[in-house]
Design a protein around this motif. Structure first.
Motif, PDB file in Angstrom:
ATOM      1  N   LEU A 192       0.839  -1.204   0.000  1.00 51.28           N
ATOM      2  CA  LEU A 192       0.000   0.000   0.000  1.00 51.28           C
ATOM      3  C   LEU A 192       0.872   1.252   0.000  1.00 51.28           C
ATOM      4  O   LEU A 192       0.600   2.226  -0.726  1.00 51.28           O
ATOM      5  N   GLN A 193       1.927   1.247   0.810  1.00 52.98           N
ATOM      6  CA  GLN A 193       2.851   2.380   0.833  1.00 52.98           C
ATOM      7  C   GLN A 193       3.517   2.578  -0.535  1.00 52.98           C
ATOM      8  O   GLN A 193       3.660   3.712  -1.011  1.00 52.98           O
ATOM      9  N   ALA A 194       3.909   1.466  -1.167  1.00 57.33           N
ATOM     10  CA  ALA A 194       4.545   1.559  -2.478  1.00 57.33           C
ATOM     11  C   ALA A 194       3.573   2.080  -3.529  1.00 57.33           C
ATOM     12  O   ALA A 194       3.937   2.900  -4.388  1.00 57.33           O
ATOM     13  N   ALA A 195       2.328   1.610  -3.480  1.00 60.58           N
ATOM     14  CA  ALA A 195       1.322   2.073  -4.436  1.00 60.58           C
ATOM     15  C   ALA A 195       1.069   3.565  -4.279  1.00 60.58           C
ATOM     16  O   ALA A 195       0.911   4.297  -5.264  1.00 60.58           O
ATOM     17  N   ASP A 196       1.031   4.029  -3.038  1.00 60.71           N
ATOM     18  CA  ASP A 196       0.841   5.461  -2.801  1.00 60.71           C
ATOM     19  C   ASP A 196       2.074   6.246  -3.253  1.00 60.71           C
ATOM     20  O   ASP A 196       1.945   7.343  -3.818  1.00 60.71           O
ATOM     21  N   ARG A 197       3.230   5.692  -3.045  1.00 59.34           N
ATOM     22  CA  ARG A 197       4.492   6.358  -3.429  1.00 59.34           C
ATOM     23  C   ARG A 197       4.560   6.579  -4.937  1.00 59.34           C
ATOM     24  O   ARG A 197       5.024   7.630  -5.403  1.00 59.34           O
ATOM     25  N   TYR A 198       4.066   5.600  -5.715  1.00 56.65           N
ATOM     26  CA  TYR A 198       4.128   5.708  -7.174  1.00 56.65           C
ATOM     27  C   TYR A 198       2.780   6.073  -7.794  1.00 56.65           C
ATOM     28  O   TYR A 198       2.616   5.998  -9.012  1.00 56.65           O
ATOM     29  N   ALA A 199       1.812   6.472  -6.957  1.00 53.58           N
ATOM     30  CA  ALA A 199       0.504   6.955  -7.421  1.00 53.58           C
ATOM     31  C   ALA A 199      -0.208   5.948  -8.319  1.00 53.58           C
ATOM     32  O   ALA A 199      -0.752   6.296  -9.370  1.00 53.58           O
ATOM     33  N   ILE A 200      -0.212   4.690  -7.896  1.00 49.25           N
ATOM     34  CA  ILE A 200      -0.946   3.636  -8.610  1.00 49.25           C
ATOM     35  C   ILE A 200      -2.228   3.389  -7.807  1.00 49.25           C
ATOM     36  O   ILE A 200      -2.272   2.543  -6.907  1.00 49.25           O
ATOM     37  N   GLU A 201      -3.256   4.142  -8.128  1.00 53.53           N
ATOM     38  CA  GLU A 201      -4.448   4.221  -7.276  1.00 53.53           C
ATOM     39  C   GLU A 201      -5.201   2.902  -7.176  1.00 53.53           C
ATOM     40  O   GLU A 201      -5.709   2.549  -6.113  1.00 53.53           O
ATOM     41  N   LYS A 202      -5.303   2.173  -8.267  1.00 48.73           N
ATOM     42  CA  LYS A 202      -6.057   0.911  -8.212  1.00 48.73           C
ATOM     43  C   LYS A 202      -5.388  -0.077  -7.269  1.00 48.73           C
ATOM     44  O   LYS A 202      -6.068  -0.737  -6.466  1.00 48.73           O
ATOM     45  N   LEU A 203      -4.091  -0.189  -7.346  1.00 47.14           N
ATOM     46  CA  LEU A 203      -3.368  -1.090  -6.442  1.00 47.14           C
ATOM     47  C   LEU A 203      -3.524  -0.629  -5.004  1.00 47.14           C
ATOM     48  O   LEU A 203      -3.691  -1.448  -4.092  1.00 47.14           O
ATOM     49  N   LYS A 204      -3.494   0.647  -4.777  1.00 51.50           N
ATOM     50  CA  LYS A 204      -3.676   1.183  -3.425  1.00 51.50           C
ATOM     51  C   LYS A 204      -5.054   0.808  -2.880  1.00 51.50           C
ATOM     52  O   LYS A 204      -5.191   0.399  -1.715  1.00 51.50           O
ATOM     53  N   LEU A 205      -6.084   0.884  -3.721  1.00 53.21           N
ATOM     54  CA  LEU A 205      -7.435   0.517  -3.275  1.00 53.21           C
ATOM     55  C   LEU A 205      -7.546  -0.981  -2.999  1.00 53.21           C
ATOM     56  O   LEU A 205      -8.242  -1.404  -2.071  1.00 53.21           O
ATOM     57  N   ILE A 206      -6.873  -1.795  -3.805  1.00 53.97           N
ATOM     58  CA  ILE A 206      -6.892  -3.244  -3.578  1.00 53.97           C
ATOM     59  C   ILE A 206      -6.256  -3.570  -2.229  1.00 53.97           C
ATOM     60  O   ILE A 206      -6.784  -4.377  -1.451  1.00 53.97           O
ATOM     61  N   CYS A 207      -5.128  -2.944  -1.937  1.00 57.37           N
ATOM     62  CA  CYS A 207      -4.472  -3.166  -0.642  1.00 57.37           C
ATOM     63  C   CYS A 207      -5.352  -2.672   0.498  1.00 57.37           C
ATOM     64  O   CYS A 207      -5.458  -3.325   1.550  1.00 57.37           O
ATOM     65  N   GLU A 208      -5.994  -1.545   0.291  1.00 58.62           N
ATOM     66  CA  GLU A 208      -6.869  -0.993   1.317  1.00 58.62           C
ATOM     67  C   GLU A 208      -8.023  -1.954   1.612  1.00 58.62           C
ATOM     68  O   GLU A 208      -8.355  -2.216   2.776  1.00 58.62           O
ATOM     69  N   ALA A 209      -8.634  -2.492   0.553  1.00 58.17           N
ATOM     70  CA  ALA A 209      -9.737  -3.434   0.736  1.00 58.17           C
ATOM     71  C   ALA A 209      -9.269  -4.715   1.422  1.00 58.17           C
ATOM     72  O   ALA A 209      -9.982  -5.281   2.268  1.00 58.17           O
ATOM     73  N   THR A 210      -8.067  -5.180   1.076  1.00 60.98           N
ATOM     74  CA  THR A 210      -7.529  -6.387   1.699  1.00 60.98           C
ATOM     75  C   THR A 210      -7.318  -6.190   3.194  1.00 60.98           C
ATOM     76  O   THR A 210      -7.674  -7.053   4.014  1.00 60.98           O
ATOM     77  N   LEU A 211      -6.769  -5.046   3.572  1.00 59.21           N
ATOM     78  CA  LEU A 211      -6.533  -4.775   4.989  1.00 59.21           C
ATOM     79  C   LEU A 211      -7.842  -4.575   5.746  1.00 59.21           C
ATOM     80  O   LEU A 211      -7.942  -4.947   6.923  1.00 59.21           O
ATOM     81  N   CYS A 212      -8.833  -4.014   5.105  1.00 55.84           N
ATOM     82  CA  CYS A 212     -10.157  -3.861   5.749  1.00 55.84           C
ATOM     83  C   CYS A 212     -10.749  -5.215   6.124  1.00 55.84           C
ATOM     84  O   CYS A 212     -11.454  -5.338   7.128  1.00 55.84           O
ATOM     85  N   SER A 213     -10.467  -6.227   5.306  1.00 58.78           N
ATOM     86  CA  SER A 213     -11.084  -7.542   5.511  1.00 58.78           C
ATOM     87  C   SER A 213     -10.372  -8.385   6.555  1.00 58.78           C
ATOM     88  O   SER A 213     -10.872  -9.458   6.918  1.00 58.78           O
ATOM     89  N   CYS A 214      -9.205  -7.949   7.034  1.00 57.30           N
ATOM     90  CA  CYS A 214      -8.454  -8.790   7.980  1.00 57.30           C
ATOM     91  C   CYS A 214      -8.019  -8.001   9.221  1.00 57.30           C
ATOM     92  O   CYS A 214      -6.959  -8.285   9.790  1.00 57.30           O
ATOM     93  N   LEU A 215      -8.821  -7.022   9.617  1.00 54.19           N
ATOM     94  CA  LEU A 215      -8.488  -6.249  10.821  1.00 54.19           C
ATOM     95  C   LEU A 215      -8.690  -7.091  12.079  1.00 54.19           C
ATOM     96  O   LEU A 215      -9.621  -7.905  12.156  1.00 54.19           O
ATOM     97  N   ASP A 216      -7.833  -6.887  13.073  1.00 51.16           N
ATOM     98  CA  ASP A 216      -8.019  -7.506  14.377  1.00 51.16           C
ATOM     99  C   ASP A 216      -7.438  -6.584  15.433  1.00 51.16           C
ATOM    100  O   ASP A 216      -6.801  -5.566  15.121  1.00 51.16           O
TER     101      ASP A 216
END
Length: 282
Positions: A192-216
């Protein structure tokens, strides 16, 4: 016409004068004719020509000459249903696989990235097309002097490999072999940090959704800090929703991760959650 036959046809006519002059052809629409009893359909024309003109130009000895043309319409070789349901089976999309093969073969690569000693050959035109940061870094006026060799700091090789693969294929493939669940979550955070660093928005959203699904409760504080740093609003809201539970927040507030989060984040939402937790229950 044969018995019980049905055809569609177009009728045309023109008048021929005694001197051989002809009018323009006049055409009907398509008429449907049947020889079956009771199915005859008639067609004709109204107001073909004024009587005065007809008698003056085309009538001779109380007669006038009309030429007819009949065009029988055959069934089309290709019907509309054939066009809507083609018999040719189309192959699945191949662009993603083709670009993956291009990346794997390294053929035509004109830039090499070095990440912690590991090198990644790539094609600057592909990277520039997919990332505005790569475009500036590799093609713009701020391009480094040795633009064919780029050292990438503060990134894991496996994370950069997944990033480049996504750039080429639009598919996320993570290096999960030999990693447990916590390691995988950590890789997604780095990605997610790398996607934000290189402004790859779709990858950033995929990482965001993945982390939302595995919070504890063990990782929510760290994930919240990450979301706050990289403006991932949906992920922040998911973290706050989990932390809003008094039992979870009470346990979380006693952890070192939460203390670190409070030092790094000035979020008012955390102060509100603490107040709700400490407020006496009625």
């Amino acid at each position: 016409m044969s018995e019980n036959a049905e055809v569609s046809a177009i009728f045309c006519y023109r008048l021929i004068s005694p001197g051989g002059q002809c009018t323009e052809w006049t055409q009907t629409g398509v008429l449907y004719l049947s020889s079956a009893e009771g199915k005859y359909r008639m067609g004709g024309w109204e107001k073909v020509m004024g009587k005065t003109l007809l008698e003056a130009e085309y009538v001779e000895f109380d007669r006038f000459l009309i030429e007819f043309s009949i065009t029988v319409m055959k069934d089309p070789l290709v019907t509309c249903s054939d066009l809507l349901s083609p018999q040719v089976k189309l192959p699945p999309p191949e662009l993603s696989n083709d670009f993956a093969d291009l990346l794997e073969s390294k053929e035509g690569a004109d830039v090499t990235f070095c990440v912690q000693g590991e090198t990644f050959p790539a094609h600057r035109v592909v990277l520039a097309a997919r990332s505005p940061v790569f475009r500036v870094q590799l093609c713009g006026p701020m391009m480094e002097k040795d633009g064919s060799y780029v050292i990438v700091e503060d990134m894991l090789p496996g994370v950069f490999r997944a990033l480049i693969h996504f750039v080429y294929t639009d598919c996320l493939v993570l290096p999960f072999d030999g990693f447990d669940d916590e390691d995988r979550k950590e890789i997604v955070r780095h990605l997610l940090q790398a996607a934000d660093r290189y402004a790859i928005e779709k990858l950033k959203l995929i990482c965001e959704a993945t982390l939302c699904s595995c919070l504890d409760v063990q990782t929510v504080a760290t994930t919240y800090a990450l979301a706050d740093q990289h403006q991932c609003n949906d992920l922040k809201q998911a973290c706050l929703k989990l932390m809003a539970s008094p039992t979870i927040l009470g346990e979380l507030m006693a952890s070192q991760d939460y203390e670190n989060l409070k030092r790094k984040s000035s979020s008012t939402a955390l102060e509100i959650l603490e107040s709700v937790c400490k407020f006496p229950k009625i």
